[in-house]
Design a protein around this motif. Structure first.
Motif, mmCIF file in Angstrom:
data_model
loop_
_atom_site.group_PDB
_atom_site.id
_atom_site.type_symbol
_atom_site.label_atom_id
_atom_site.label_comp_id
_atom_site.label_asym_id
_atom_site.label_seq_id
_atom_site.Cartn_x
_atom_site.Cartn_y
_atom_site.Cartn_z
ATOM 1 N N GLN A 141 40.437 48.933 40.361
ATOM 2 C CA GLN A 141 40.245 47.968 39.278
ATOM 3 C C GLN A 141 40.720 48.539 37.945
ATOM 4 O OE1 GLN A 141 36.092 47.247 39.656
ATOM 5 N NE2 GLN A 141 36.306 45.747 41.302
ATOM 6 N N LYS A 142 40.382 49.801 37.676
ATOM 7 C CA LYS A 142 40.818 50.438 36.430
ATOM 8 C C LYS A 142 42.341 50.531 36.377
ATOM 9 C CE LYS A 142 36.641 53.278 36.061
ATOM 10 N NZ LYS A 142 36.106 54.667 36.109
ATOM 11 N N THR A 143 42.944 50.904 37.504
ATOM 12 C CA THR A 143 44.399 51.015 37.550
ATOM 13 C C THR A 143 45.057 49.661 37.309
ATOM 14 O OG1 THR A 143 44.248 52.870 39.096
ATOM 15 C CG2 THR A 143 46.363 51.731 38.969
ATOM 16 N N ALA A 144 44.467 48.588 37.870
ATOM 17 C CA ALA A 144 45.011 47.248 37.671
ATOM 18 C C ALA A 144 44.933 46.839 36.205
ATOM 19 C CB ALA A 144 44.263 46.239 38.544
ATOM 20 N N ILE A 145 43.862 47.215 35.523
ATOM 21 C CA ILE A 145 43.732 46.870 34.097
ATOM 22 C C ILE A 145 44.775 47.612 33.271
ATOM 23 C CG2 ILE A 145 42.219 47.112 32.093
ATOM 24 C CD1 ILE A 145 39.857 46.560 33.992
ATOM 25 N N VAL A 146 44.989 48.897 33.584
ATOM 26 C CA VAL A 146 46.024 49.661 32.879
ATOM 27 C C VAL A 146 47.391 49.025 33.102
ATOM 28 C CG1 VAL A 146 47.223 51.883 32.769
ATOM 29 C CG2 VAL A 146 44.725 51.819 32.910
ATOM 30 N N SER A 147 47.651 48.598 34.348
ATOM 31 C CA SER A 147 48.922 47.954 34.664
ATOM 32 C C SER A 147 49.072 46.645 33.904
ATOM 33 C CB SER A 147 49.009 47.699 36.174
ATOM 34 O OG SER A 147 50.198 47.026 36.507
#
Length: 225
Positions: A141-147
């Motif tokens: 989820q964190k990686t998706a937000i950064v993306s």
């Protein structure tokens, strides 16, 4: 100062080796008499349950959970190719499920039961522990937000804008104007596995694919010059 609203979607996958394997067996026989069919199935059920009970103890603990709680008994009268009704055939089946943490023990156990009369290995499901799954889901989820922020930044720069301010982040479909497939932020997909006999007399070769954890989000930003 006017703002330009940018709404984006983003998703990411993360992979992890399976930590648990749940195998399901169907046990059963058929024949012309109900009682012998049931007795053979009952005996096979008892022997299979005992083999799992031996693996589920405080010391070895190769099996973390198992159940053997489904049974069906029925009869039917089949028809011949000539349209004549044949004598009744009776069936008895039970279902056994076991979750293994030790994959070597799983392979050995399947080798010991899979080729017995009346046994069908119906499935093996590869999963993670709850703790690992939750940790990977949160990281995805964190990686998706950064993306999502990176994508919005690219849009803003293409428009000649330099300042980006987050407004909202949500599960797919929650922002209302971006088509999203699904209502959860993260979905676990359990990839396929290979189950193959490596050769005569050799142990079963289990080669599971990684478990894939996916996270998808929508995000909205305000951009200004």
């Amino acid at each position: 100062m006017s703002e330009t609203i940018i709404t984006v979607t983003a998703s990411t996958d993360t992979h992890h080796s399976p930590e648990r394997a749940t195998v399901q067996l169907a046990l059963g026989f058929e024949g012309p008499e109900r009682q012998p069919v049931f007795e053979k199935t009952r005996q096979l059920h008892a022997e299979t349950s005992e083999s799992l009970r031996a693996l589920h103890d405080p010391i070895a603990d190769a099996v973390t959970r198992w159940s053997a709680d489904q049974v069906s008994v029925w009869g039917q009268r089949p028809w011949s190719q000539d349209g004549a009704q044949l004598p009744p055939v009776y069936h008895a089946t039970t279902t056994v499920r076991a979750r293994f943490r030790d994959f070597s023990a799983l392979a050995t156990w399947i080798d010991s039961v899979a080729f017995r009369d009346g046994v069908t290995v119906t499935s093996v499901e590869w999963t993670l522990t709850s703790a690992t799954h939750s940790a990977l889901q949160a990281e995805a989820q964190k990686t998706a937000i950064v993306s999502a922020r990176s994508k919005a930044q690219s849009y803003a720069e293409a428009l000649g804008l330099s300042n980006l301010r987050p407004i909202a982040v949500a599960d797919p479909g929650m922002l209302g104007d971006v088509g999203g497939a699904g209502s959860t932020m993260s979905v676990a997909r359990f990839a396929s596995h290979d189950l193959a006999k490596s050769g005569e007399g050799e142990p079963l070769d289990l080669t599971p694919a990684d478990v894939v954890i996916s996270a998808s989000i929508e995000a909205r930003f305000a951009a200004t010059a």
